[in-house]
Design a protein around this motif. Structure first.
Motif, mmCIF file in Angstrom:
data_model
loop_
_atom_site.group_PDB
_atom_site.id
_atom_site.type_symbol
_atom_site.label_atom_id
_atom_site.label_comp_id
_atom_site.label_asym_id
_atom_site.label_seq_id
_atom_site.Cartn_x
_atom_site.Cartn_y
_atom_site.Cartn_z
ATOM 1 N N THR A 9 -12.562 3.856 -30.224
ATOM 2 C CA THR A 9 -13.871 3.328 -30.588
ATOM 3 C C THR A 9 -13.756 2.039 -31.378
ATOM 4 N N GLU A 10 -12.605 1.830 -32.041
ATOM 5 C CA GLU A 10 -12.464 0.643 -32.870
ATOM 6 C C GLU A 10 -12.035 -0.586 -32.082
ATOM 7 N N ASN A 11 -11.163 -0.403 -31.066
ATOM 8 C CA ASN A 11 -10.594 -1.598 -30.446
ATOM 9 C C ASN A 11 -10.603 -1.575 -28.924
ATOM 10 N N GLY A 12 -11.236 -0.593 -28.316
ATOM 11 C CA GLY A 12 -11.321 -0.564 -26.867
ATOM 12 C C GLY A 12 -10.055 -0.101 -26.189
ATOM 13 N N ALA A 13 -9.058 0.375 -26.929
ATOM 14 C CA ALA A 13 -7.838 0.867 -26.319
ATOM 15 C C ALA A 13 -8.119 2.159 -25.567
ATOM 16 N N ALA A 14 -7.156 2.563 -24.732
ATOM 17 C CA ALA A 14 -7.334 3.783 -23.947
ATOM 18 C C ALA A 14 -7.401 4.999 -24.852
ATOM 19 N N GLY A 15 -8.110 6.026 -24.399
ATOM 20 C CA GLY A 15 -8.219 7.273 -25.128
ATOM 21 C C GLY A 15 -7.325 8.339 -24.530
ATOM 22 N N PHE A 16 -7.347 9.529 -25.139
ATOM 23 C CA PHE A 16 -6.454 10.605 -24.714
ATOM 24 C C PHE A 16 -6.660 10.968 -23.244
ATOM 25 N N GLY A 17 -7.893 10.968 -22.790
ATOM 26 C CA GLY A 17 -8.177 11.362 -21.422
ATOM 27 C C GLY A 17 -7.556 10.456 -20.378
ATOM 28 N N SER A 21 -3.261 9.414 -16.495
ATOM 29 C CA SER A 21 -3.255 8.334 -15.506
ATOM 30 C C SER A 21 -2.208 7.280 -15.851
ATOM 31 N N LEU A 22 -2.075 6.974 -17.133
ATOM 32 C CA LEU A 22 -1.063 6.001 -17.536
ATOM 33 C C LEU A 22 0.342 6.529 -17.249
ATOM 34 N N MET A 23 0.570 7.806 -17.512
ATOM 35 C CA MET A 23 1.874 8.386 -17.206
ATOM 36 C C MET A 23 2.143 8.366 -15.706
ATOM 37 N N GLY A 24 1.088 8.526 -14.912
ATOM 38 C CA GLY A 24 1.238 8.527 -13.470
ATOM 39 C C GLY A 24 1.692 7.195 -12.907
ATOM 40 N N LEU A 25 1.565 6.131 -13.687
ATOM 41 C CA LEU A 25 2.032 4.815 -13.247
ATOM 42 C C LEU A 25 3.549 4.706 -13.279
ATOM 43 N N MET A 26 4.196 5.639 -13.999
ATOM 44 C CA MET A 26 5.650 5.589 -14.166
ATOM 45 C C MET A 26 6.306 6.626 -13.258
ATOM 46 N N THR A 27 7.198 6.191 -12.400
ATOM 47 C CA THR A 27 7.895 7.082 -11.481
ATOM 48 C C THR A 27 9.395 6.870 -11.599
ATOM 49 N N ALA A 76 5.564 9.888 -21.913
ATOM 50 C CA ALA A 76 4.394 10.118 -22.764
ATOM 51 C C ALA A 76 4.385 9.147 -23.937
ATOM 52 N N TYR A 77 5.548 8.904 -24.501
ATOM 53 C CA TYR A 77 5.680 7.960 -25.611
ATOM 54 C C TYR A 77 5.236 6.566 -25.184
ATOM 55 N N TYR A 78 5.700 6.119 -24.024
ATOM 56 C CA TYR A 78 5.294 4.813 -23.520
ATOM 57 C C TYR A 78 3.792 4.764 -23.247
ATOM 58 N N ALA A 79 3.253 5.836 -22.687
ATOM 59 C CA ALA A 79 1.818 5.860 -22.391
ATOM 60 C C ALA A 79 0.994 5.743 -23.663
ATOM 61 N N VAL A 80 1.406 6.455 -24.724
ATOM 62 C CA VAL A 80 0.670 6.392 -25.988
ATOM 63 C C VAL A 80 0.793 5.010 -26.608
ATOM 64 N N LEU A 81 1.990 4.436 -26.603
ATOM 65 C CA LEU A 81 2.159 3.091 -27.160
ATOM 66 C C LEU A 81 1.312 2.074 -26.401
ATOM 67 N N ALA A 82 1.287 2.183 -25.078
ATOM 68 C CA ALA A 82 0.461 1.268 -24.288
ATOM 69 C C ALA A 82 -1.015 1.483 -24.576
ATOM 70 N N ALA A 83 -1.424 2.749 -24.686
ATOM 71 C CA ALA A 83 -2.827 3.059 -24.959
ATOM 72 C C ALA A 83 -3.270 2.506 -26.302
ATOM 73 N N LYS A 84 -2.350 2.428 -27.235
ATOM 74 C CA LYS A 84 -2.662 1.922 -28.568
ATOM 75 C C LYS A 84 -2.428 0.419 -28.714
ATOM 76 N N GLY A 85 -2.057 -0.242 -27.610
ATOM 77 C CA GLY A 85 -1.970 -1.692 -27.632
ATOM 78 C C GLY A 85 -0.648 -2.280 -28.084
#
Length: 244
Positions: A9-17, A21-27, A76-85
């Motif tokens: 809500t503060e910066n428009g970054a991705a949320g948990f939901g 999908s972000l993890m699915g980008l990594m194969t 998961a770590y990469y997805a969270v870091l990316a989601a948080k910018g």
């Protein structure tokens, strides 16, 4: 240092939901998929609500430190870091390729926000103890140090030594998050939390998919003692919920 938590809500970054999908980008590391997904909820709660670190403060001496010891499933770590910018989500599809900064094991010199290079099990907790000691020696009493380990990783003798020392030294800014997916070869008599408590730690066991329970455990007071949170998730070999 002010609390620099960044939220959707503060910066428009991705949320948990959006993390799945972000993890699915990594194969290319599907064999470590369960190792990654087992950490997803706990990582999100830490970065969304607890850790005082942001892309703007990764070099701030007063930041909280998070060390990923369970580095062999970093998706998961990469997805969270990316989601948080911390880095662009456009990096994710190149995961594991020759010239990608996102390797199958995180590299602290390549991944923005990563505090250590990890993946060789048994190193993260001793490194976290050293980090906490270093901060204490510098007179930096505010930053918290968090390290995420797996239950199987606790079979490594280096962890037993680190746990014993941290309790005796009263490293109250040290926190260990154990992801327990029932994959340890030996296990610990009396349970994981009991072994930390026997070494002088504060310890609690919670449902590793319950965000409120995780948050309460992460923020529980533990004056004068290091703190361990054992987050139980579905067993690695079945993916089914634990029996009550």
């Amino acid at each position: 240092m002010t609390n620099a938590i960044r939220t959707h809500t503060e910066n428009g970054a991705a949320g948990f939901g959006e993390l799945t999908s972000l993890m699915g980008l990594m194969t290319g590391a599907e064999k470590h998929g369960p190792a990654a997904t087992s950490t997803l909820d706990a990582l999100w709660v830490l970065y969304d609500r607890v850790l005082r670190v942001s892309p703007e403060t990764v070099e701030d001496p007063g930041r909280d430190r998070f060390l990923l010891s369970k580095g062999h499933g970093p998706m998961a770590y990469y997805a969270v870091l990316a989601a948080k910018g911390f880095f662009p989500t456009a990096w994710l599809p190149d995961f594991g390729t020759y010239d990608s900064p996102l390797g199958h094991h995180p590299d602290r010199t390549l991944v923005p926000g990563a505090e250590i290079g990890s993946g060789s099990l048994g190193h993260g907790l001793p490194l976290a103890v050293g980090t906490a000691l270093g901060l204490r020696a510098q007179g930096l009493g505010d930053p918290a140090v968090w390290v995420l380990v797996g239950d199987a990783e606790l079979d490594e003798g280096s962890n037993h030594e680190a746990i014993a020392y941290a309790g005796a030294a009263g490293l109250s800014r040290l926190h260990t998050l154990v992801i327990d997916n029932a994959s340890a070869t030996h296990g610990w008599h009396g349970g994981i939390a009991a072994q930390f408590e026997a070494a002088g730690w504060s310890a609690v066991t919670v449902d590793g998919r319950d965000h409120e329970a995780l948050y309460e455990a992460f923020t529980a007071p533990h004056p004068g003692r290091p703190h361990a949170v054992v987050a139980q998730v579905e067993p690695k070999d079945t993916g089914a919920p634990r029996a009550a």
